[in-house]
Design an enzyme around this catalytic site. Structure first.
Site, short mmCIF file in Angstrom:
data_model
loop_
_atom_site.label_atom_id
_atom_site.label_comp_id
_atom_site.label_asym_id
_atom_site.label_seq_id
_atom_site.Cartn_x
_atom_site.Cartn_y
_atom_site.Cartn_z
N SER A 101 0.81 -1.21 0.00
CA SER A 101 0.00 0.00 0.00
C SER A 101 0.85 1.27 0.00
O SER A 101 0.32 2.37 -0.16
CB SER A 101 -0.95 0.02 1.20
OG SER A 101 -0.21 0.01 2.41
N CYS A 102 2.17 1.14 0.18
CA CYS A 102 3.07 2.31 0.18
C CYS A 102 3.61 2.53 -1.21
O CYS A 102 3.97 1.60 -1.92
CB CYS A 102 4.24 2.09 1.13
SG CYS A 102 3.79 2.02 2.86
N VAL A 103 3.68 3.80 -1.59
CA VAL A 103 4.20 4.15 -2.91
C VAL A 103 5.70 4.26 -2.84
O VAL A 103 6.29 4.67 -1.92
CB VAL A 103 3.61 5.49 -3.39
CG1 VAL A 103 4.09 5.83 -4.78
CG2 VAL A 103 2.10 5.43 -3.36
#
Length: 103
Positions: A101-103
């Site tokens: 979910s982290c870019v």
């Protein structure tokens, strides 16, 4: 992949600085990784870190919302503990891979 000595231990890191083997993690390594991020770890930081490591070990999907609903602290508190990317930074310090979910 690169090897780096952290807290007297040789560990393998990916190109973003995350441990490739979460079993290599120690609290001393966490302190050094946090220092690189400009964070001085407190008991509250370690509550978050332990939660992340437990959730990762169980194969749970990690998101900022789930972490904010963990009962440890709210999302605003997470940003205060880990400024500039709380899930990304806390995961790195916890010695687990960067959540999808982290870019």
């Amino acid at each position: 992949m690169a090897e780096k000595e952290i807290a007297g231990e040789t560990v393998e890191l990916n190109e973003e600085g995350y441990l490739l083997n979460p079993d290599q993690w120690t609290e001393n390594i966490a302190h050094e990784l946090a220092q690189e991020e400009g964070i001085a770890l407190t008991d509250k930081h370690f509550e978050v870190i332990r939660y992340l490591r437990d959730a990762f070990a169980k194969g749970e999907m990690l998101t900022i919302r789930k972490l904010g609903n963990s009962g440890i602290t709210d999302i605003k508190g997470l940003y205060q503990l880990f400024p500039g990317g709380p899930l990304k930074k806390s995961s790195r310090i916890a010695g687990i891979p960067k959540p999808a979910s982290c870019v």
